[in-house]
Design a protein around this motif. Structure first.
Motif, PDB file in Angstrom:
ATOM      1  N   LYS A 130       1.387  -3.531  14.206  1.00 41.98           N
ATOM      2  CA  LYS A 130       0.473  -2.460  13.775  1.00 41.98           C
ATOM      3  C   LYS A 130       0.518  -2.316  12.247  1.00 41.98           C
ATOM      4  O   LYS A 130      -0.512  -2.405  11.589  1.00 41.98           O
ATOM      5  CB  LYS A 130       0.879  -1.160  14.462  1.00 41.98           C
ATOM      6  N   ILE A 131       1.690  -2.126  11.699  1.00 38.31           N
ATOM      7  CA  ILE A 131       1.840  -2.005  10.245  1.00 38.31           C
ATOM      8  C   ILE A 131       2.799  -3.085   9.768  1.00 38.31           C
ATOM      9  O   ILE A 131       3.881  -3.262  10.328  1.00 38.31           O
ATOM     10  CB  ILE A 131       2.417  -0.620   9.861  1.00 38.31           C
ATOM     11  N   ILE A 132       2.372  -3.802   8.720  1.00 40.83           N
ATOM     12  CA  ILE A 132       3.239  -4.839   8.154  1.00 40.83           C
ATOM     13  C   ILE A 132       3.619  -4.448   6.726  1.00 40.83           C
ATOM     14  O   ILE A 132       2.747  -4.084   5.919  1.00 40.83           O
ATOM     15  CB  ILE A 132       2.536  -6.215   8.152  1.00 40.83           C
ATOM     16  N   VAL A 133       4.913  -4.507   6.447  1.00 45.40           N
ATOM     17  CA  VAL A 133       5.414  -4.289   5.088  1.00 45.40           C
ATOM     18  C   VAL A 133       5.998  -5.607   4.601  1.00 45.40           C
ATOM     19  O   VAL A 133       6.712  -6.277   5.349  1.00 45.40           O
ATOM     20  CB  VAL A 133       6.512  -3.198   5.080  1.00 45.40           C
ATOM     21  N   ALA A 134       5.663  -5.992   3.365  1.00 42.67           N
ATOM     22  CA  ALA A 134       6.257  -7.208   2.801  1.00 42.67           C
ATOM     23  C   ALA A 134       7.024  -6.853   1.536  1.00 42.67           C
ATOM     24  O   ALA A 134       6.502  -6.131   0.673  1.00 42.67           O
ATOM     25  CB  ALA A 134       5.172  -8.230   2.481  1.00 42.67           C
ATOM     26  N   ILE A 135       8.245  -7.346   1.458  1.00 46.35           N
ATOM     27  CA  ILE A 135       9.038  -7.203   0.240  1.00 46.35           C
ATOM     28  C   ILE A 135       9.369  -8.608  -0.226  1.00 46.35           C
ATOM     29  O   ILE A 135      10.038  -9.367   0.482  1.00 46.35           O
ATOM     30  CB  ILE A 135      10.330  -6.395   0.491  1.00 46.35           C
ATOM     31  N   ASN A 136       8.835  -8.961  -1.403  1.00 46.21           N
ATOM     32  CA  ASN A 136       8.980 -10.329  -1.888  1.00 46.21           C
ATOM     33  C   ASN A 136       8.874 -10.311  -3.404  1.00 46.21           C
ATOM     34  O   ASN A 136       8.073  -9.556  -3.955  1.00 46.21           O
ATOM     35  CB  ASN A 136       7.877 -11.211  -1.279  1.00 46.21           C
ATOM     36  N   LYS A 137       9.669 -11.132  -4.070  1.00 46.02           N
ATOM     37  CA  LYS A 137       9.634 -11.096  -5.537  1.00 46.02           C
ATOM     38  C   LYS A 137       8.481 -11.909  -6.107  1.00 46.02           C
ATOM     39  O   LYS A 137       8.184 -11.804  -7.291  1.00 46.02           O
ATOM     40  CB  LYS A 137      10.977 -11.551  -6.116  1.00 46.02           C
ATOM     41  N   ASP A 138       7.850 -12.714  -5.247  1.00 49.24           N
ATOM     42  CA  ASP A 138       6.720 -13.535  -5.708  1.00 49.24           C
ATOM     43  C   ASP A 138       5.412 -12.847  -5.328  1.00 49.24           C
ATOM     44  O   ASP A 138       5.050 -12.796  -4.146  1.00 49.24           O
ATOM     45  CB  ASP A 138       6.819 -14.914  -5.045  1.00 49.24           C
ATOM     46  N   GLU A 139       4.679 -12.351  -6.325  1.00 48.15           N
ATOM     47  CA  GLU A 139       3.481 -11.583  -5.972  1.00 48.15           C
ATOM     48  C   GLU A 139       2.384 -12.441  -5.365  1.00 48.15           C
ATOM     49  O   GLU A 139       1.440 -11.940  -4.771  1.00 48.15           O
ATOM     50  CB  GLU A 139       2.947 -10.805  -7.191  1.00 48.15           C
ATOM     51  N   GLU A 140       2.528 -13.774  -5.481  1.00 46.84           N
ATOM     52  CA  GLU A 140       1.542 -14.683  -4.882  1.00 46.84           C
ATOM     53  C   GLU A 140       1.890 -15.037  -3.430  1.00 46.84           C
ATOM     54  O   GLU A 140       1.148 -15.788  -2.791  1.00 46.84           O
ATOM     55  CB  GLU A 140       1.489 -15.992  -5.678  1.00 46.84           C
ATOM     56  N   ALA A 141       2.998 -14.558  -2.918  1.00 48.57           N
ATOM     57  CA  ALA A 141       3.419 -14.968  -1.568  1.00 48.57           C
ATOM     58  C   ALA A 141       2.338 -14.616  -0.550  1.00 48.57           C
ATOM     59  O   ALA A 141       1.806 -13.505  -0.540  1.00 48.57           O
ATOM     60  CB  ALA A 141       4.742 -14.309  -1.191  1.00 48.57           C
ATOM     61  N   PRO A 142       1.983 -15.567   0.327  1.00 49.05           N
ATOM     62  CA  PRO A 142       0.899 -15.335   1.306  1.00 49.05           C
ATOM     63  C   PRO A 142       1.142 -14.147   2.240  1.00 49.05           C
ATOM     64  O   PRO A 142       0.186 -13.585   2.771  1.00 49.05           O
ATOM     65  CB  PRO A 142       0.839 -16.638   2.105  1.00 49.05           C
ATOM     66  N   ILE A 143       2.378 -13.763   2.414  1.00 47.78           N
ATOM     67  CA  ILE A 143       2.671 -12.633   3.298  1.00 47.78           C
ATOM     68  C   ILE A 143       1.932 -11.372   2.832  1.00 47.78           C
ATOM     69  O   ILE A 143       1.535 -10.528   3.644  1.00 47.78           O
ATOM     70  CB  ILE A 143       4.216 -12.379   3.376  1.00 47.78           C
ATOM     71  N   PHE A 144       1.676 -11.259   1.510  1.00 45.63           N
ATOM     72  CA  PHE A 144       0.989 -10.065   0.995  1.00 45.63           C
ATOM     73  C   PHE A 144      -0.464  -9.980   1.491  1.00 45.63           C
ATOM     74  O   PHE A 144      -1.049  -8.917   1.520  1.00 45.63           O
ATOM     75  CB  PHE A 144       1.026 -10.042  -0.542  1.00 45.63           C
ATOM     76  N   GLN A 145      -1.017 -11.153   1.887  1.00 42.88           N
ATOM     77  CA  GLN A 145      -2.411 -11.134   2.367  1.00 42.88           C
ATOM     78  C   GLN A 145      -2.563 -10.452   3.721  1.00 42.88           C
ATOM     79  O   GLN A 145      -3.673 -10.111   4.121  1.00 42.88           O
ATOM     80  CB  GLN A 145      -2.956 -12.569   2.465  1.00 42.88           C
ATOM     81  N   VAL A 146      -1.458 -10.284   4.437  1.00 44.41           N
ATOM     82  CA  VAL A 146      -1.562  -9.601   5.729  1.00 44.41           C
ATOM     83  C   VAL A 146      -0.793  -8.276   5.730  1.00 44.41           C
ATOM     84  O   VAL A 146      -0.750  -7.585   6.739  1.00 44.41           O
ATOM     85  CB  VAL A 146      -1.034 -10.472   6.896  1.00 44.41           C
ATOM     86  N   ALA A 147      -0.188  -7.933   4.592  1.00 44.55           N
ATOM     87  CA  ALA A 147       0.670  -6.751   4.558  1.00 44.55           C
ATOM     88  C   ALA A 147      -0.134  -5.483   4.291  1.00 44.55           C
ATOM     89  O   ALA A 147      -0.999  -5.457   3.420  1.00 44.55           O
ATOM     90  CB  ALA A 147       1.747  -6.916   3.490  1.00 44.55           C
ATOM     91  N   ASP A 148       0.136  -4.437   5.060  1.00 42.95           N
ATOM     92  CA  ASP A 148      -0.489  -3.139   4.786  1.00 42.95           C
ATOM     93  C   ASP A 148       0.131  -2.514   3.544  1.00 42.95           C
ATOM     94  O   ASP A 148      -0.546  -1.839   2.777  1.00 42.95           O
ATOM     95  CB  ASP A 148      -0.289  -2.222   5.989  1.00 42.95           C
ATOM     96  N   TYR A 149       1.428  -2.729   3.373  1.00 42.78           N
ATOM     97  CA  TYR A 149       2.119  -2.253   2.179  1.00 42.78           C
ATOM     98  C   TYR A 149       2.928  -3.402   1.597  1.00 42.78           C
ATOM     99  O   TYR A 149       3.821  -3.929   2.263  1.00 42.78           O
ATOM    100  CB  TYR A 149       3.050  -1.079   2.507  1.00 42.78           C
ATOM    101  N   GLY A 150       2.574  -3.810   0.399  1.00 39.21           N
ATOM    102  CA  GLY A 150       3.286  -4.901  -0.254  1.00 39.21           C
ATOM    103  C   GLY A 150       4.080  -4.364  -1.437  1.00 39.21           C
ATOM    104  O   GLY A 150       3.579  -3.567  -2.218  1.00 39.21           O
ATOM    105  N   TRP A 151       5.316  -4.805  -1.526  1.00 39.79           N
ATOM    106  CA  TRP A 151       6.167  -4.357  -2.622  1.00 39.79           C
ATOM    107  C   TRP A 151       6.733  -5.604  -3.308  1.00 39.79           C
ATOM    108  O   TRP A 151       7.528  -6.321  -2.709  1.00 39.79           O
ATOM    109  CB  TRP A 151       7.295  -3.471  -2.084  1.00 39.79           C
ATOM    110  N   VAL A 152       6.281  -5.848  -4.525  1.00 38.80           N
ATOM    111  CA  VAL A 152       6.787  -6.987  -5.288  1.00 38.80           C
ATOM    112  C   VAL A 152       8.106  -6.554  -5.919  1.00 38.80           C
ATOM    113  O   VAL A 152       8.126  -5.728  -6.836  1.00 38.80           O
ATOM    114  CB  VAL A 152       5.778  -7.429  -6.379  1.00 38.80           C
ATOM    115  N   ALA A 153       9.197  -7.060  -5.401  1.00 37.69           N
ATOM    116  CA  ALA A 153      10.508  -6.634  -5.881  1.00 37.69           C
ATOM    117  C   ALA A 153      11.571  -7.625  -5.477  1.00 37.69           C
ATOM    118  O   ALA A 153      11.373  -8.409  -4.530  1.00 37.69           O
ATOM    119  CB  ALA A 153      10.853  -5.257  -5.289  1.00 37.69           C
TER     120      ALA A 153
END
Ligand SMILES: Cc1cc2nc3c(=O)[nH]c(=O)nc-3n(C[C@H](O)[C@H](O)[C@H](O)COP(=O)(O)OP(=O)(O)OC[C@H]3O[C@@H](n4cnc5c(N)ncnc54)[C@H](O)[C@@H]3O)c2cc1C
Ligand SMILES: Nc1ncnc2c1ncn2[C@@H]1O[C@H](COP(=O)(O)O)[C@@H](O)[C@H]1O
Lengths: 313, 249
Positions: free
Chosen positions: A272-295
């Motif tokens: 239902k809700i996807i959160v992505a935490i990744n230091k690479d702002e280009e990571a494909p996971i952000f394309q499906v994340a409802d909340y993306g945190w570049v960190a």
């Protein structure tokens, strides 16, 4: 129409995916028999009798069936399957191992891992790691189907249905169960958890995974992983989420240090809700994340734990 | 002992597939094809069994269009001894493939058949199990470890709860999982050598197998798209959103 559902169980109780498979049978409509085939499996059969929607429990109790070996189970199921219009099993490692052998004995082309039912002979299933959805119509007299558990709610409870004994199982003498190394955990099970915290290669070690476990405990969550994290030995194989691991669809999926390869997305993109935490702002996971945190996760995870402890303003 | 390894040619695992506009399937024209990754693992394991003296010959077989010869040559370049193409275009459904493989097994009498657990195009995860049913042989699916001797085939299986160990009476069927081994790359000299290795051609007709489909594809469509959402910049912001906006914690 009459439907046979093959229960997955450990002889004492039902495995949860059985309940989702019964729900798929309810969508089809018709009388539903639930087969509990095992050894000393009265406990599982008693539980099966209380599943809503089930008309009858068929119980086959034989030492040859204790360990769920396909060579011993398949002939038994073949012998009763012809009385049904549909035979359903969960698309778990248990069902995937067993049902195609039954299908071959019955000369039926099985339909794997269905995610929707359009009519009694027409089903939707993901192909190519979920990058396409195929709608297929079966021309076989009996439909053999494995059911994706995340696509159907778990069946509830009802007053007890009758239990009837079935016999005819035999030791095929082809294979022997030696033992198992099951992952023990106090946390919720991956496939039924409301919240999952998953880690990838970015976690760097099994020690670092303890950070995720501590976060998971704060959230009452299960812990999952990418293939890369499992291959590297950070966590056991049964943590793997994806095309060739487990398919999950929790209310909240938190992907930490996971890039978001298509094979991983295949196992979690219906969350239902996807959160992505990744230091690479280009990571494909952000394309499906409802909340993306570049960190950097090593800073982000402790901060997240702290924020969960403090009430929202 | 001979080891038979059925392999499949599929769209390369790194390619994002595109659904055809007429909803009849996915686009296969001008798309990079490769050996199914699980089949590569099966080929690798068979070659290791031969190298360690547990097998005498590794035979690879595929059911598919003429272009599948490329995939067979790849397996020969990895080290398989000879190859069989059962020509059928398109590749039939798993039940029909299993029937064709049964006919090949009866000709070749291998002691072990190693398959991938799943072909990454149809994601069916059926063929090995069906073949074992048709032959009445023992089966170990989702193998992450394999030991073979004259008396038994020992398999460690990756199951939902962890790992399971079983012992099979040969001849046996084993389907392989990702962590069984790391497949080798074919060297250039071996690619050249592979061109001279024997490749036999068969057809479903010569094997006497009816491959008519049992499933009719009504349509193939894109899955519902998921849009990227918002970015957050702090733990507090994320927690607030999860509590008050998404209401999932
Ligand atoms: C046949 C086949 C089947 C497969 N099946 C599956 C499957 O079922 N499930 C699955 O998951 N994969 C599967 N894969 C593998 C898949 O293709 C990817 O290789 C895998 O998912 C990558 O895992 P990852 O995201 O953890 O690693 P990577 O792709 O290496 O990503 C690591 C990520 O961590 C981030 N990172 C690193 N350090 C930090 C840090 N300090 N802070 C924050 N972020 C950081 C990086 O930016 C990167 O995005 C399969 C592949 C094949 C070929
Ligand atoms: N057309 C085919 N030709 C040869 N082997 C196949 C074919 N299709 C499937 N297989 C084998 O069966 C395995 C599982 O495929 P599937 O049941 O389609 O998921 C593959 O990894 C191959 O080893």
């Amino acid at each position: 129409m009459s439907i046979l559902v093959i229960a997955e169980h450990d002889n004492t109780s039902l495995r949860p995916a059985t309940l989702n498979t019964v729900s798929a049978a309810v969508v089809l409509g018709g009388e539903i028999d639930l087969l509990v085939a095992g050894g000393d499996c009265q406990g599982a059969a008693d539980e099966a009798a209380t599943v809503a929607g089930v008309s009858r429990v068929l119980m086959a109790d034989d030492p040859a069936l204790t360990d769920g070996l396909a060579e011993n189970l398949a002939p038994l199921i073949e012998s009763i399957a012809r009385d049904y219009s549909h035979v359903l099993a969960p698309a778990t490692t248990y069902g995937k191992n067993l049902l195609p052998r039954v299908a071959a004995l019955l000369d039926v082309q099985q339909i794997s891992d269905i995610s929707a039912i359009e009519s009694p002979d027409t089903f939707v299933r993901p192909i190519y790691a979920g990058n396409a959805l195929a709608t297929v119509r079966s021309l076989d007299a009996v439909k053999l189907i494995t059911v994706r558990s995340t696509a159907f709610d778990a069946a509830g409870q009802a007053s007890a249905a009758p239990i009837e004994m079935v016999s005819g199982s035999q030791e095929a003498g082809l294979s022997k169960f030696i033992g198992e190394e099951l992952t023990r955990s106090e946390r919720p099970e991956l496939t039924t958890a409301d919240i999952i915290v998953s880690g990838g290669r970015g976690m760097q070690s099994s020690e670092n995974f303890e950070m995720l476990e501590s976060l998971a405990d704060k959230l009452g969550a299960a812990v999952g992983a990418s293939r890369a994290a499992v291959d590297a030995g950070y966590v056991p194989n049964d943590y793997q989420v994806g095309q060739t691991g487990k398919v999950v669809a929790p209310d909240l999926y938190i992907a930490v240090g996971i890039s978001g390869a298509i094979q991983h997305l295949a196992g979690m993109k219906d969350s239902k809700i996807i959160v992505a935490i990744n230091k690479d702002e280009e990571a494909p996971i952000f394309q499906v994340a409802d909340y993306g945190w570049v960190a950097d996760l090593f800073e982000a995870i402790p901060q997240l734990e702290e924020a969960l402890d403090s009430p929202s303003p | 002992m001979k080891v038979l390894v059925p392999i499949k040619r599929v769209i390369d695992a790194n390619i994002k597939v595109r659904v055809k506009a007429d909803e009849s399937g996915v686009e296969l024209n001008n798309v990079k094809m490769a050996m199914n990754p699980f089949c590569e693992i099966a080929v690798e394991e068979a070659i290791r069994l031969r190298e360690s003296g547990h097998a005498e010959e590794v035979i690879v077989v595929t059911v598919g269009p003429a272009q599948s010869q490329e995939t067979l040559r790849t397996a020969l370049a990895m080290g398989a001894d000879r190859a069989i193409l059962v020509e059928a275009d398109p590749a039939p459904e798993p039940l029909a493939v299993a029937k064709l493989l049964k006919a090949v097994v009866e000709k070749e009498t291998p002691g072990l058949v190693l398959l991938g657990k799943q072909a990454i195009d149809g994601d069916n995860n059926q063929t090995g199990q069906m073949l074992s049913g048709l032959l009445g042989w023992s089966i170990g699916t989702f193998a992450s470890h394999l030991e073979v001797d004259d008396a038994a085939v020992r398999v460690t299986r990756e199951v939902d709860g962890g790992l399971e160990n079983i012992e099979l009476v040969p001849p046996a069927i084993v389907t392989v999982d990702l962590r069984l081994n790391e497949p080798r790359y074919a060297s250039l000299p071996n690619i050249m050598k592979a061109k001279k290795k024997p490749l036999d051609m068969l057809t479903p007709e010569t094997l006497g197998v009816d491959v008519s489909p049992r499933l009719e594809t009504i349509r193939v469509i894109d899955p519902p798209a998921r849009a990227a959402g918002a970015r957050v910049t702090s733990a507090q912001e994320l927690v607030d959103k999860l509590r008050n906006e998404a209401k999932v914690i």
